[in-house]
Structure formats: structure tokens, C-alpha cells
Design an enzyme around this catalytic site. Sequence first.
Site, PDB file in Angstrom:
ATOM      1  N   GLU A  86      71.149 -23.250   6.088  1.00 45.67           N
ATOM      2  CA  GLU A  86      71.268 -23.071   4.366  1.00 45.67           C
ATOM      3  C   GLU A  86      70.345 -23.850   3.670  1.00 45.67           C
ATOM      4  O   GLU A  86      69.877 -24.943   4.134  1.00 45.67           O
ATOM      5  CB  GLU A  86      72.702 -23.853   4.152  1.00 45.67           C
ATOM      6  CG  GLU A  86      72.840 -23.505   2.461  1.00 45.67           C
ATOM      7  CD  GLU A  86      74.315 -23.857   2.111  1.00 45.67           C
ATOM      8  OE1 GLU A  86      74.575 -23.838   0.826  1.00 45.67           O
ATOM      9  OE2 GLU A  86      74.983 -24.523   2.688  1.00 45.67           O
ATOM     10  N   GLU A 111      68.013 -29.763   2.168  1.00 46.41           N
ATOM     11  CA  GLU A 111      68.285 -30.348   0.725  1.00 46.41           C
ATOM     12  C   GLU A 111      67.351 -31.535   0.543  1.00 46.41           C
ATOM     13  O   GLU A 111      67.360 -32.382   1.477  1.00 46.41           O
ATOM     14  CB  GLU A 111      69.576 -30.563   0.413  1.00 46.41           C
ATOM     15  CG  GLU A 111      69.759 -31.164  -1.004  1.00 46.41           C
ATOM     16  CD  GLU A 111      69.441 -30.086  -2.022  1.00 46.41           C
ATOM     17  OE1 GLU A 111      68.763 -30.372  -3.095  1.00 46.41           O
ATOM     18  OE2 GLU A 111      69.992 -28.998  -1.997  1.00 46.41           O
ATOM     19  N   ASP A 138      61.481 -30.479   2.617  1.00 45.71           N
ATOM     20  CA  ASP A 138      61.164 -29.074   2.171  1.00 45.71           C
ATOM     21  C   ASP A 138      61.595 -28.069   3.070  1.00 45.71           C
ATOM     22  O   ASP A 138      61.101 -28.096   4.079  1.00 45.71           O
ATOM     23  CB  ASP A 138      59.709 -29.045   1.520  1.00 45.71           C
ATOM     24  CG  ASP A 138      59.283 -27.659   1.014  1.00 45.71           C
ATOM     25  OD1 ASP A 138      60.198 -26.876   0.732  1.00 45.71           O
ATOM     26  OD2 ASP A 138      58.110 -27.530   1.120  1.00 45.71           O
ATOM     27  N   ASP A 161      67.190 -21.933  -7.815  1.00 46.95           N
ATOM     28  CA  ASP A 161      66.757 -21.941  -9.151  1.00 46.95           C
ATOM     29  C   ASP A 161      66.364 -20.811  -9.666  1.00 46.95           C
ATOM     30  O   ASP A 161      65.377 -20.179  -9.128  1.00 46.95           O
ATOM     31  CB  ASP A 161      65.765 -23.040  -9.354  1.00 46.95           C
ATOM     32  CG  ASP A 161      66.371 -24.443  -9.066  1.00 46.95           C
ATOM     33  OD1 ASP A 161      67.458 -24.817  -9.237  1.00 46.95           O
ATOM     34  OD2 ASP A 161      65.537 -25.209  -8.529  1.00 46.95           O
ATOM     35  N   THR A 232      82.415 -21.004  -6.543  1.00 49.20           N
ATOM     36  CA  THR A 232      82.268 -22.398  -7.170  1.00 49.20           C
ATOM     37  C   THR A 232      83.230 -22.561  -8.411  1.00 49.20           C
ATOM     38  O   THR A 232      83.288 -21.489  -9.265  1.00 49.20           O
ATOM     39  CB  THR A 232      80.704 -22.737  -7.440  1.00 49.20           C
ATOM     40  OG1 THR A 232      80.107 -21.928  -8.305  1.00 49.20           O
ATOM     41  CG2 THR A 232      80.072 -22.741  -5.886  1.00 49.20           C
ATOM     42  N   PHE A 234      81.603 -23.395 -11.214  1.00 48.50           N
ATOM     43  CA  PHE A 234      80.831 -22.868 -12.147  1.00 48.50           C
ATOM     44  C   PHE A 234      80.855 -21.620 -12.267  1.00 48.50           C
ATOM     45  O   PHE A 234      80.730 -20.863 -13.328  1.00 48.50           O
ATOM     46  CB  PHE A 234      79.265 -23.538 -11.952  1.00 48.50           C
ATOM     47  CG  PHE A 234      78.043 -22.951 -12.748  1.00 48.50           C
ATOM     48  CD1 PHE A 234      78.279 -23.211 -14.299  1.00 48.50           C
ATOM     49  CD2 PHE A 234      77.098 -22.345 -12.421  1.00 48.50           C
ATOM     50  CE1 PHE A 234      77.157 -22.549 -15.059  1.00 48.50           C
ATOM     51  CE2 PHE A 234      76.243 -21.731 -13.102  1.00 48.50           C
ATOM     52  CZ  PHE A 234      76.107 -21.996 -14.439  1.00 48.50           C
TER      53      PHE A 234
END
Length: 255
Positions: A86, A111, A138, A161, A232, A234
Site C-alpha cells: 500500500e 508512508e 519514499d 493527492d 472512509t 471523509f
Amino acid sequence: MMHDDPNEAGLPPDDAALPDEAADGADEVNPLHHRRIRSFVTRAGRVSTGQRRALDEFGPRFVVPYAAEIPDWDAVFGRSAPRILEIGFGMGASTAEIAAHRPGDDFLGVEVHEPGVGALLKLIGEQDLPNIRIIQHDAVEVLEHMLAPESLDGVHIFFPDPWHKARHHKRRLIQPPLVAHLASRLKPGAYLHCATDWQNYAEQMLEVLGAEPSLENTAADYAPRPDYRPITKFERRGLRLGHGVWDLVFRKRAG
């Protein structure tokens, strides 16, 4: 990194000055780093007391230090099992929920942001989730140096993003060089699952993934949300407001 509410996640405004803007042309030599594509945006974030405690208590067992070599992943996880990568798990809630419902699979979360790493470690401790490991680095470099060709059974990239202004689309994660590299790390028959709540990014994902010759779409275009991907808070709020969410699930062709 998985984005949430842009204000809550600390996203910079899309017209903000970006520190490596002037260096964009420096990466033509390495196509994987074309125009400084990275899996993250540099952000400040405060680590809570609970997250710091989890980092100290569970980090030594569940965080794998970055190294420019391929580790023995069976030894790292303590077993041989299907392995899912992930990229950008945010605060880790979805990662933990998926891992809890798929105990037969191992999950490697990448992450860079320490609060997110601490939050997922806290969930690992609270829920006793032995099938998760974390690399705080990264993801592009992790792909290059720590994962062997045809070693993954799946890849999850949920709500990266969006970089919604046209002049920043070059900074989006899902671009041909990265997708080709991801595909090379998938076993034949393994899957790549992306999700976004930005229609323009979904269209770009569909185009880029569809152009990768080693991948095939499991749907005519966008896929129904697989049962394993949680909704989620959101996302639920956005759906109530009539916003869309697009899932794309591609598989590595055999042979």
C-alpha cells in the site's frame, strides 16, 4: 500519501510555491523520477502522545528500515503469504481494517509522515495485527530497491493527492513510469487497485493504467468498490453531498 479533507490533512494550496519547482527538469535521466514524481508531499505534522508511544513500543517490530537492498520478506513477516503493497496509507485506518479482515495476507504499508506511521502502529497494537509492516520512506525508492520483480500479489493506492490544478498534474503519482514499475513488481494475475474522489484524476488513472501493456482492466472502465476497501468518513461525507468516488482494478497479464 492518502489525502483526507484537504484542510485537515495539511495540504498546501494548489497555487502555493513548491520547493522543487525549479528542479523539475533535472530528472529526465531517470524516467521513474520524471519531473520529481514522488509518493509524498512534504508536510509538517505533530505526533501525538499516543502515536509517539506506539512508535517507541511497536516501531522496532513493525517498522522495516529502508535499505537499498531486497530483504527476506518471508523472514520479516515470519511466514510466506500473499503480499500486498500500500502506497500512502494516511492515518492507517483503512489499512488496519483490511488487514484485520484478510488475516491470510501480509500488508506492507509505505508512508513518509510520522503521525500516520504512529497512528497505524497504535492500531496494530490495539487490534493485534501481526500481518502489517511499515516502511517510512519514499515509495518510489522502495519500489526500486526493496521489492523484487514479480514479488507482489497486489498494490493499493487509495486517494493519492489529486493536485487538481492543471499545471500541477505532472506531480500526480499515477503516471506511466511509476505504473510500469509497479506492474513489473506484480506477479502474473496480481492486481493494482487505485481509488480517487477526483473525476479528472480518475480519468487520468484510467488512461495511464489502460496504456500499460502488461495490465488489463477487470471492468469495462471503473470497477465497483471491492468489499475489502472500507468507506472512509471523509468519503461517506462526500457521497452524502453527491460527490463521486472511482475505483480502478487492473490485473497483471499472464505470460
